[in-house]
Write a protein that holds these residues in place. Structure first.
Motif, mmCIF file in Angstrom:
data_model
loop_
_atom_site.group_PDB
_atom_site.id
_atom_site.type_symbol
_atom_site.label_atom_id
_atom_site.label_comp_id
_atom_site.label_asym_id
_atom_site.label_seq_id
_atom_site.Cartn_x
_atom_site.Cartn_y
_atom_site.Cartn_z
ATOM 1 N N SER A 105 42.014 36.326 22.410
ATOM 2 C CA SER A 105 41.779 37.636 21.783
ATOM 3 C C SER A 105 41.144 38.747 22.309
ATOM 4 O O SER A 105 40.876 40.226 22.233
ATOM 5 C CB SER A 105 40.938 37.104 20.284
ATOM 6 N N VAL A 106 40.276 38.483 23.462
ATOM 7 C CA VAL A 106 39.858 39.343 24.483
ATOM 8 C C VAL A 106 40.403 39.126 25.820
ATOM 9 O O VAL A 106 40.672 37.888 26.706
ATOM 10 C CB VAL A 106 38.246 38.384 24.775
ATOM 11 N N ALA A 107 40.775 40.657 26.028
ATOM 12 C CA ALA A 107 41.446 40.596 27.101
ATOM 13 C C ALA A 107 40.538 40.436 29.067
ATOM 14 O O ALA A 107 39.387 40.505 28.700
ATOM 15 C CB ALA A 107 42.229 41.771 27.766
ATOM 16 N N ASN A 108 40.855 38.832 29.315
ATOM 17 C CA ASN A 108 40.520 39.034 30.226
ATOM 18 C C ASN A 108 41.020 38.353 31.836
ATOM 19 O O ASN A 108 42.131 36.711 32.007
ATOM 20 C CB ASN A 108 39.448 37.644 30.424
ATOM 21 N N PRO A 109 41.661 39.306 32.591
ATOM 22 C CA PRO A 109 42.882 39.344 33.547
ATOM 23 C C PRO A 109 42.316 38.162 34.197
ATOM 24 O O PRO A 109 43.161 37.360 35.059
ATOM 25 C CB PRO A 109 42.919 40.377 34.590
ATOM 26 N N VAL A 110 41.069 38.224 34.866
ATOM 27 C CA VAL A 110 41.119 36.370 35.597
ATOM 28 C C VAL A 110 40.971 35.351 35.247
ATOM 29 O O VAL A 110 41.208 34.305 35.323
ATOM 30 C CB VAL A 110 38.946 36.491 36.322
ATOM 31 N N ALA A 111 41.055 34.845 33.736
ATOM 32 C CA ALA A 111 40.756 33.883 33.016
ATOM 33 C C ALA A 111 42.207 33.690 32.575
ATOM 34 O O ALA A 111 43.080 32.920 33.312
ATOM 35 C CB ALA A 111 39.883 33.759 31.993
ATOM 36 N N ASP A 112 43.083 34.546 32.552
ATOM 37 C CA ASP A 112 44.794 34.758 32.328
ATOM 38 C C ASP A 112 45.219 34.427 33.560
ATOM 39 O O ASP A 112 45.933 33.249 33.933
ATOM 40 C CB ASP A 112 45.142 35.974 32.363
ATOM 41 N N GLN A 113 44.721 34.828 34.299
ATOM 42 C CA GLN A 113 44.962 34.412 36.655
ATOM 43 C C GLN A 113 44.736 33.206 36.376
ATOM 44 O O GLN A 113 45.394 32.404 37.156
ATOM 45 C CB GLN A 113 44.384 34.927 37.123
ATOM 46 N N GLN A 114 43.648 32.581 35.649
ATOM 47 C CA GLN A 114 42.907 31.314 36.026
ATOM 48 C C GLN A 114 43.710 30.161 35.609
ATOM 49 O O GLN A 114 44.880 28.914 36.535
ATOM 50 C CB GLN A 114 42.116 30.968 36.035
ATOM 51 N N VAL A 115 44.460 30.215 35.037
ATOM 52 C CA VAL A 115 45.124 29.931 33.108
ATOM 53 C C VAL A 115 47.110 29.761 33.930
ATOM 54 O O VAL A 115 47.093 28.483 34.659
ATOM 55 C CB VAL A 115 45.599 29.970 31.721
ATOM 56 N N ARG A 116 47.230 30.691 34.497
ATOM 57 C CA ARG A 116 48.833 30.771 35.361
ATOM 58 C C ARG A 116 48.345 30.022 36.529
ATOM 59 O O ARG A 116 49.564 28.913 36.017
ATOM 60 C CB ARG A 116 48.642 31.855 35.378
ATOM 61 N N ALA A 117 47.553 30.129 37.215
ATOM 62 C CA ALA A 117 47.761 29.035 38.732
ATOM 63 C C ALA A 117 47.282 27.503 38.285
ATOM 64 O O ALA A 117 48.321 26.882 38.237
ATOM 65 C CB ALA A 117 45.937 29.810 39.298
ATOM 66 N N LEU A 118 46.494 27.460 37.030
ATOM 67 C CA LEU A 118 46.488 25.737 36.523
ATOM 68 C C LEU A 118 47.838 24.998 36.250
ATOM 69 O O LEU A 118 48.174 24.615 35.626
ATOM 70 C CB LEU A 118 45.463 25.875 36.345
ATOM 71 N N ASN A 119 48.443 26.161 35.158
ATOM 72 C CA ASN A 119 50.093 26.004 34.486
ATOM 73 C C ASN A 119 50.756 25.641 36.097
ATOM 74 O O ASN A 119 51.794 24.555 35.729
ATOM 75 C CB ASN A 119 49.680 26.726 33.472
ATOM 76 N N ARG A 120 50.737 26.370 36.504
ATOM 77 C CA ARG A 120 52.000 26.159 37.684
ATOM 78 C C ARG A 120 51.415 24.755 39.119
ATOM 79 O O ARG A 120 52.331 24.549 39.171
ATOM 80 C CB ARG A 120 51.558 27.696 38.765
ATOM 81 N N PHE A 121 50.334 24.543 38.592
ATOM 82 C CA PHE A 121 49.264 23.452 38.973
ATOM 83 C C PHE A 121 50.135 22.914 38.959
ATOM 84 O O PHE A 121 50.645 21.566 39.298
ATOM 85 C CB PHE A 121 48.535 23.096 39.037
#
Length: 171
Positions: A105-121
C-alpha cells in the motif's frame, strides 16, 4: 457390513474435505514455491491433493494434520521439480508471491528490490533448501521443520544458519 464400509468411506471423504479446506493455504504456498506459472501451480496443487487423499487412510489423528500435510505436499513438490529437469528457472513476479514481506500500500522501491532479491535467492535453491526456507519464513519451529522434512533439529538449525548467512552475503 457393506453399508457400514460405505458409510465409513463417506465419513473419511468428508473429514478429508474439511481438513483440506481448513489447511488449503499449505497446498497453495507449496505450489507457489515450486511451480512458476499458473498452469503448473494448478497441476501441482491438484497432484498434492490427490496424494494427500491417497495417504489419508494412513494419517494418524494423534499428530498435527498440518505437519503431516506439509510433509506430503513438499515431497510431491520436490518430486515434481526433480521429474521435470527441463523446466528453466524463472523468477516469480513479486505480486504472485505468498510471502507477504512488503506492504504494497506504500511504495517502497528499496523494500520491493529486497523482496525480489530474496525471491530470486529462494527459487535458486535446491528443493530441500527451498522447503526449509518456506517453513522458516512461516515461523515454524525447528521441531516442526525437522518433522516435516524428515531431518534432525540440529540439521535444521545448521542449514538455516548457513542459508541466512548466504542471504546476508548475496543480497
Amino acid at each position: 457390513m457393506e453399508s457400514r464400509t460405505a458409510t465409513m468411506a463417506i465419513d473419511a471423504r468428508q473429514q478429508f474435505q474439511v481438513l483440506l479446506e481448513r489447511h488449503r493455504g499449505i497446498v497453495a504456498k507449496v505450489a507457489h514455491t515450486y511451480a512458476w506459472n499458473a498452469a503448473d501451480r494448478a497441476d501441482l496443487a491438484q497432484e498434492i491433493a490427490v496424494q494427500l487423499w491417497r495417504a489419508f487412510a494412513k494419517y494418524d489423528p494423534a499428530r498435527k494434520f498440518s505437519t503431516w500435510m506439509y510433509r506430503i505436499a513438499l515431497n510431491v513438490a520436490i518430486s515434481h521439480v526433480r521429474s521435470d529437469r527441463r523446466r528453466q528457472l524463472q523468477t516469480v513476479p513479486l505480486d504472485e508471491t505468498l510471502h507477504d514481506v512488503a506492504d504494497h500500500s506504500v511504495a517502497n522501491p528499496v523494500a520491493d528490490q529486497q523482496v525480489r532479491a530474496l525471491n530470486r535467492f529462494i527459487h535458486a535453491q535446491s528443493p530441500l533448501d527451498r522447503a526449509l526456507l518456506l517453513l522458516y519464513l512461516e515461523e515454524r519451529s525447528y521441531r516442526d521443520i525437522a518433522e516435516i522434512l524428515g531431518i534432525s533439529e540440529t540439521n535444521v538449525a545448521t542449514k538455516t544458519s548457513r542459508l541466512k548467512q548466504r542471504i546476508r552475503n548475496e543480497i
